[in-house]
Design a protein around this motif. Sequence first.
Motif, PDB file in Angstrom:
ATOM      1  N   ASN A   1      20.210  37.126  86.371  1.00  9.46           N
ATOM      2  CA  ASN A   1      18.834  36.827  86.791  1.00  9.46           C
ATOM      3  C   ASN A   1      18.413  35.684  86.427  1.00  9.46           C
ATOM      4  OD1 ASN A   1      17.934  39.667  87.223  1.00  9.46           O
ATOM      5  ND2 ASN A   1      17.796  40.129  85.102  1.00  9.46           N
TER       6      ASN A   1
ATOM      7  N   ALA B   1      16.795  33.468  89.593  1.00  7.69           N
ATOM      8  CA  ALA B   1      15.412  33.055  89.397  1.00  7.69           C
ATOM      9  C   ALA B   1      15.529  31.417  89.695  1.00  7.69           C
ATOM     10  CB  ALA B   1      15.238  32.895  87.968  1.00  7.69           C
TER      11      ALA B   1
ATOM     12  N   ASP C   1      10.862  28.193  96.321  1.00 10.40           N
ATOM     13  CA  ASP C   1       9.389  28.858  96.472  1.00 10.40           C
ATOM     14  C   ASP C   1       8.669  27.697  95.346  1.00 10.40           C
ATOM     15  OD1 ASP C   1      10.261  30.695  97.772  1.00 10.40           O
ATOM     16  OD2 ASP C   1      10.025  32.341  96.526  1.00 10.40           O
ATOM     17  N   HIS C   2       9.125  27.043  94.567  1.00  9.65           N
ATOM     18  CA  HIS C   2       8.381  26.173  93.639  1.00  9.65           C
ATOM     19  C   HIS C   2       8.924  24.793  93.568  1.00  9.65           C
ATOM     20  CE1 HIS C   2       6.389  29.938  92.174  1.00  9.65           C
ATOM     21  NE2 HIS C   2       7.653  30.435  92.162  1.00  9.65           N
TER      22      HIS C   2
ATOM     23  N   ALA D   1       1.735  33.937  84.682  1.00  9.35           N
ATOM     24  CA  ALA D   1       1.457  35.120  85.404  1.00  9.35           C
ATOM     25  C   ALA D   1       2.673  34.980  86.837  1.00  9.35           C
ATOM     26  CB  ALA D   1       0.275  35.247  86.265  1.00  9.35           C
ATOM     27  N   VAL D   2       2.725  33.514  87.176  1.00 11.31           N
ATOM     28  CA  VAL D   2       3.789  33.293  88.220  1.00 11.31           C
ATOM     29  C   VAL D   2       5.142  33.325  87.719  1.00 11.31           C
ATOM     30  CG1 VAL D   2       4.454  31.415  89.924  1.00 11.31           C
ATOM     31  CG2 VAL D   2       1.962  31.641  89.484  1.00 11.31           C
TER      32      VAL D   2
ATOM     33  N   GLU E   1       6.168  35.229  85.335  1.00 14.44           N
ATOM     34  CA  GLU E   1       6.531  36.600  85.120  1.00 14.44           C
ATOM     35  C   GLU E   1       6.990  37.387  86.426  1.00 14.44           C
ATOM     36  OE1 GLU E   1       4.455  39.741  82.852  1.00 14.44           O
ATOM     37  OE2 GLU E   1       3.319  38.450  82.514  1.00 14.44           O
ATOM     38  N   THR E   2       6.922  36.641  87.567  1.00 12.55           N
ATOM     39  CA  THR E   2       7.412  37.192  88.976  1.00 12.55           C
ATOM     40  C   THR E   2       8.918  36.735  89.004  1.00 12.55           C
ATOM     41  OG1 THR E   2       6.972  35.284  90.037  1.00 12.55           O
ATOM     42  CG2 THR E   2       5.084  36.750  89.965  1.00 12.55           C
ATOM     43  N   LEU E   3       9.373  35.940  87.974  1.00 11.87           N
ATOM     44  CA  LEU E   3      10.790  35.569  88.143  1.00 11.87           C
ATOM     45  C   LEU E   3      11.674  36.572  87.407  1.00 11.87           C
ATOM     46  CD1 LEU E   3      10.519  31.632  87.566  1.00 11.87           C
ATOM     47  CD2 LEU E   3      10.843  32.888  89.704  1.00 11.87           C
ATOM     48  N   PRO E   4      12.763  36.873  88.134  1.00 11.40           N
ATOM     49  CA  PRO E   4      13.638  37.938  87.281  1.00 11.40           C
ATOM     50  C   PRO E   4      14.236  37.502  85.946  1.00 11.40           C
ATOM     51  CG  PRO E   4      14.997  36.738  89.221  1.00 11.40           C
ATOM     52  CD  PRO E   4      13.351  36.443  89.290  1.00 11.40           C
TER      53      PRO E   4
ATOM     54  N   ARG F   1       6.524  39.237  79.784  1.00  9.67           N
ATOM     55  CA  ARG F   1       5.340  38.901  79.464  1.00  9.67           C
ATOM     56  C   ARG F   1       5.661  37.753  78.242  1.00  9.67           C
ATOM     57  NH1 ARG F   1       0.251  42.391  77.375  1.00  9.67           N
ATOM     58  NH2 ARG F   1      -1.225  40.753  76.889  1.00  9.67           N
TER      59      ARG F   1
ATOM     60  N   ALA G   1       7.671  34.517  79.376  1.00  4.95           N
ATOM     61  CA  ALA G   1       6.719  33.821  80.044  1.00  4.95           C
ATOM     62  C   ALA G   1       5.885  33.081  79.028  1.00  4.95           C
ATOM     63  CB  ALA G   1       5.872  34.469  81.273  1.00  4.95           C
TER      64      ALA G   1
END
Length: 376
Positions: free
Chosen positions: A110, A114, A121-122, A131-132, A134-137, A141, A144
Amino acid sequence: MSTKPTAKSVPDTAGTSQSRSRDAARRFARRLLAWWETHGREGLPWQNPRTPYRVWVSEIMLQQTQAGTVVPYFERFVARFGNVRTLAQADLDDVLHLWSGLGYYARARNLHRAAAIVMRDHDGTLPQDPAVLETLPGIGRSTAAAIVAQAHNVRAPILDANAKRVLARHFLVAGPPSSSATQTALWALADAVTPAGRAADYTQAVMDLGATVCRPRQPLCSQCPLRRTCGALAANAVGEYPARAKRPARPLKRRRFFVLTDGEGACYMEKRPTSGVWGGLWSPPEGDAEETPAEFLAARRMDAKLVGAMSFGPVFRHGFSHFDLDVAPVFIHLLSRPSSVSGGVWFNPRRDRLGLSAVAAKLVAAAAAPAVLERK
DNA sequence: GATCCGTGGTT
DNA sequence: TAACCAAGGAT
């Protein structure tokens, strides 16, 4: 307008239960930070230099893993993969190689995935929004929150095992740790006691207290900065919090590996499936738990002469071991090397191309040892 | 919500 | 020493 809080700025709740709770939360954080300044852990490698990338890697490695175990793995890892770009461009095989022995290999897969996402993307920069993140594998919570708090000093309540134990004891949270109600209550408490400032220090302070004072067993309550307000200590019931999770005894799993060696000192290795235990690592081929060497060779359509077989512990490319598994590998010496085997490689430790040398050499040496031969 | 995923430290 | 636990997350 000033953001400095004054008594007049909160006239509605002054003296109410809400304001008392806020005051209690402030005292909680203040005492914890004061304790940490003199008693906090120092010298952990991810704290210096404390870059977002190093914090990220460390937080992944520290999932379900004690700090002392992580240190040597972390140092090797960041020496080889020094930044997000290098990690993203690396071969997964090499990433897993440095993870070998640490366990929970999905973390490495992961992390590698990631890193590529962060590059794509970043712009190669780790997001500062939990919150962003947390979208990474591999980032949930708690991880992050820990990352943004430590890497960017952003206020974000954490709820790792240390924080859970501290909060459950101090505020007498008694419910079963797995229940959603208990989780919700603990998260609310974590949020309530997290101060507005010093996010990085506070996060580290909670974890240090949980690891060194508010320990699972034999807590050092006399040294605790929160002892005067700890509910569990007042009730003389620190050992009862948090409630024990009911763990059904895991059944013993039998596994069998077939270590094929030829007359030239080579052995056959396969890359394991991504899913399941030791996912993505290299190992000798695995058969059914009760499969005999003859059955194994027949199932693989290997027209080879079986010389002998013996029991031995498993040795993988990336580390080795297992203790809660009843592993029964078998060595098979082949007089003729099957060429039609698919999915793996014949590996000769004297001609290392895959980084398999250490394990392969052990396998070949073990296979050559005449002892413990058991023909089946 | 239950299960799986590793290995090592601790008592 | 067998049991418990660890800076959790994905499925």
